[in-house]
Scaffold this motif. Sequence first.
Motif, PDB file in Angstrom:
ATOM      1  N   ALA A 170       0.711  -0.989   0.625  1.00 21.28           N
ATOM      2  CA  ALA A 170      -0.146   0.592   0.023  1.00 21.28           C
ATOM      3  C   ALA A 170       0.964   1.598  -0.231  1.00 21.28           C
ATOM      4  O   ALA A 170       1.075   1.560   0.926  1.00 21.28           O
ATOM      5  CB  ALA A 170      -0.840   0.006   1.341  1.00 21.28           C
ATOM      6  N   TYR A 171       1.338   1.435  -1.323  1.00 20.37           N
ATOM      7  CA  TYR A 171       2.238   2.883  -1.377  1.00 20.37           C
ATOM      8  C   TYR A 171       1.248   3.896  -1.099  1.00 20.37           C
ATOM      9  O   TYR A 171       1.948   4.631  -0.361  1.00 20.37           O
ATOM     10  CB  TYR A 171       2.805   2.723  -2.312  1.00 20.37           C
ATOM     11  CG  TYR A 171       3.588   1.538  -2.668  1.00 20.37           C
ATOM     12  CD1 TYR A 171       5.310   2.196  -2.498  1.00 20.37           C
ATOM     13  CD2 TYR A 171       3.398   0.450  -3.468  1.00 20.37           C
ATOM     14  CE1 TYR A 171       6.352   0.355  -2.762  1.00 20.37           C
ATOM     15  CE2 TYR A 171       4.514  -0.536  -3.079  1.00 20.37           C
ATOM     16  CZ  TYR A 171       5.757  -0.480  -2.981  1.00 20.37           C
ATOM     17  OH  TYR A 171       6.768  -0.889  -3.817  1.00 20.37           O
ATOM     18  N   ASP A 172       0.672   4.080  -1.669  1.00 28.68           N
ATOM     19  CA  ASP A 172      -0.146   5.496  -1.362  1.00 28.68           C
ATOM     20  C   ASP A 172      -0.994   6.289   0.369  1.00 28.68           C
ATOM     21  O   ASP A 172      -0.936   6.284   0.636  1.00 28.68           O
ATOM     22  CB  ASP A 172      -1.546   5.737  -2.429  1.00 28.68           C
ATOM     23  CG  ASP A 172      -1.265   5.913  -3.159  1.00 28.68           C
ATOM     24  OD1 ASP A 172       0.082   6.047  -3.768  1.00 28.68           O
ATOM     25  OD2 ASP A 172      -2.716   5.293  -4.409  1.00 28.68           O
ATOM     26  N   THR A 173      -0.718   4.190   1.242  1.00 27.10           N
ATOM     27  CA  THR A 173      -1.470   4.851   2.330  1.00 27.10           C
ATOM     28  C   THR A 173      -0.260   5.272   3.225  1.00 27.10           C
ATOM     29  O   THR A 173      -0.179   5.656   4.067  1.00 27.10           O
ATOM     30  CB  THR A 173      -1.780   2.964   2.663  1.00 27.10           C
ATOM     31  OG1 THR A 173      -3.335   2.925   2.193  1.00 27.10           O
ATOM     32  CG2 THR A 173      -1.988   3.367   4.391  1.00 27.10           C
ATOM     33  N   TYR A 174       1.006   4.283   2.930  1.00 27.46           N
ATOM     34  CA  TYR A 174       2.452   4.478   3.697  1.00 27.46           C
ATOM     35  C   TYR A 174       2.576   6.430   3.346  1.00 27.46           C
ATOM     36  O   TYR A 174       3.249   7.323   4.600  1.00 27.46           O
ATOM     37  CB  TYR A 174       3.227   3.277   2.653  1.00 27.46           C
ATOM     38  CG  TYR A 174       3.727   2.640   3.940  1.00 27.46           C
ATOM     39  CD1 TYR A 174       3.159   1.622   3.942  1.00 27.46           C
ATOM     40  CD2 TYR A 174       4.648   2.854   4.514  1.00 27.46           C
ATOM     41  CE1 TYR A 174       3.511   0.361   4.554  1.00 27.46           C
ATOM     42  CE2 TYR A 174       4.522   1.041   5.564  1.00 27.46           C
ATOM     43  CZ  TYR A 174       3.753   0.303   6.010  1.00 27.46           C
ATOM     44  OH  TYR A 174       4.258  -0.413   6.348  1.00 27.46           O
ATOM     45  N   LEU A 175       1.998   6.840   2.228  1.00 23.45           N
ATOM     46  CA  LEU A 175       2.687   7.952   1.799  1.00 23.45           C
ATOM     47  C   LEU A 175       1.721   9.192   2.273  1.00 23.45           C
ATOM     48  O   LEU A 175       2.310  10.110   3.325  1.00 23.45           O
ATOM     49  CB  LEU A 175       2.662   8.636   1.067  1.00 23.45           C
ATOM     50  CG  LEU A 175       3.239   8.188   0.135  1.00 23.45           C
ATOM     51  CD1 LEU A 175       3.241   8.048  -1.269  1.00 23.45           C
ATOM     52  CD2 LEU A 175       4.968   8.629   0.256  1.00 23.45           C
ATOM     53  N   LYS A 176       0.603   8.394   3.176  1.00 23.17           N
ATOM     54  CA  LYS A 176      -0.336   9.580   3.946  1.00 23.17           C
ATOM     55  C   LYS A 176      -0.183   9.201   5.338  1.00 23.17           C
ATOM     56  O   LYS A 176      -0.312   9.871   5.895  1.00 23.17           O
ATOM     57  CB  LYS A 176      -1.866   8.983   3.537  1.00 23.17           C
ATOM     58  CG  LYS A 176      -2.507   9.313   2.154  1.00 23.17           C
ATOM     59  CD  LYS A 176      -3.723   8.823   1.574  1.00 23.17           C
ATOM     60  CE  LYS A 176      -4.350   8.598  -0.022  1.00 23.17           C
ATOM     61  NZ  LYS A 176      -5.342   7.699  -0.765  1.00 23.17           N
ATOM     62  N   MET A 177       0.206   7.969   5.281  1.00 30.81           N
ATOM     63  CA  MET A 177       0.147   7.581   7.403  1.00 30.81           C
ATOM     64  C   MET A 177       1.510   8.895   7.678  1.00 30.81           C
ATOM     65  O   MET A 177       1.885   8.977   8.875  1.00 30.81           O
ATOM     66  CB  MET A 177       0.687   6.134   7.307  1.00 30.81           C
ATOM     67  CG  MET A 177      -0.451   5.402   7.031  1.00 30.81           C
ATOM     68  SD  MET A 177      -0.046   4.494   7.964  1.00 30.81           S
ATOM     69  CE  MET A 177       0.852   3.203   7.114  1.00 30.81           C
ATOM     70  N   LEU A 178       2.574   8.617   6.904  1.00 31.86           N
ATOM     71  CA  LEU A 178       4.080   9.473   7.173  1.00 31.86           C
ATOM     72  C   LEU A 178       3.719  10.981   6.943  1.00 31.86           C
ATOM     73  O   LEU A 178       4.555  12.060   7.405  1.00 31.86           O
ATOM     74  CB  LEU A 178       5.043   9.022   5.927  1.00 31.86           C
ATOM     75  CG  LEU A 178       5.625   7.831   5.848  1.00 31.86           C
ATOM     76  CD1 LEU A 178       6.925   7.618   4.987  1.00 31.86           C
ATOM     77  CD2 LEU A 178       6.503   7.154   7.061  1.00 31.86           C
ATOM     78  N   GLY A 179       2.784  11.582   5.823  1.00 31.45           N
ATOM     79  CA  GLY A 179       2.258  12.599   6.221  1.00 31.45           C
ATOM     80  C   GLY A 179       1.495  13.441   7.403  1.00 31.45           C
ATOM     81  O   GLY A 179       1.371  13.981   7.463  1.00 31.45           O
TER      82      GLY A 179
END
Length: 295
Positions: A170-179
């Motif tokens: 889940a690349y997009d989910t990880y980017l959102k979580m890191l954000g």
Amino acid sequence: MTAHLHPMLNVAVKAARAAGALINRASLDVEALRVGTKQANDFVTEVDHAAEAAIIDTLLGAYPDHGIWAEESGRREGKGRGKGHVWIIDPLDGTTNFIHGFPVYCVSIALMVDGRLEQAVVYDPTRNDLFTASKGRGAYLNDRRIRVAKRTRLSDCLLSTGFPFRPGDAYDTYLKMLGEILPRVAGVRRPGSAALDLAYVAAGFADGFFELGLSPWDVAAGALLVTEAGGLVGNFTGEPDFLETRECMAGNPRIYGQLVGLLSKYSRCAHHDDRLAPPAASTPPQPPAAGDAPW
């Protein structure tokens, strides 16, 4: 050092050290190793297999009726009086680090009895660091009792995580979580071994941990270390069923609660209405205003 340990934990320590010796010998010439690929970027070496065999031989030599749940060789049921005992094994957590000579990897062994984690060993062969825990007896690093960190402000915290690396992650989910996380903490690290990440939370070296896509052998031993060190472990909604939900979060109780507030909407376990709605066009998450709590 191991004279005071529970007998089953003593055997697990013996198994972990045997595997660690194999890993250390192989680390002297990693370029000579045969490396296979289970899927893109998911590697396995002959050392993984040899270390797992050494662990299983040691455990079953002492407890032949116990079950096994291992990363490379799969599951085998226990029998007779040992049917409720299952050893959960990751012989080399951090294989990608290992084959690159990056010295962050470990052996992870846990014992589950009738569905409850009872014993745990995480062994770092590069540093000769031995993390152990028995249910109700606390967690230890070598001979020293360990506790989770006491920080209560997320802005003071160092967190560890894992990044997606396989097709379908889940690349997009990880980017959102890191954000969500990055503006609110002192730092985020990605060491590359979930078992060691959890051991470091137990020891207070890191304040919290979160990751998606994990398997039971990645987190079982580390989870018991954290809880025996006074911390909490669960899925992103804060519930304790993390072993097979492929998401794990850990920290001291105060930090854990704050992480639930930030990450629960990214959980596969959340109710549909509570999950993250599609974001508005490229609006990055904003850090909290000075003096404001982010939860």
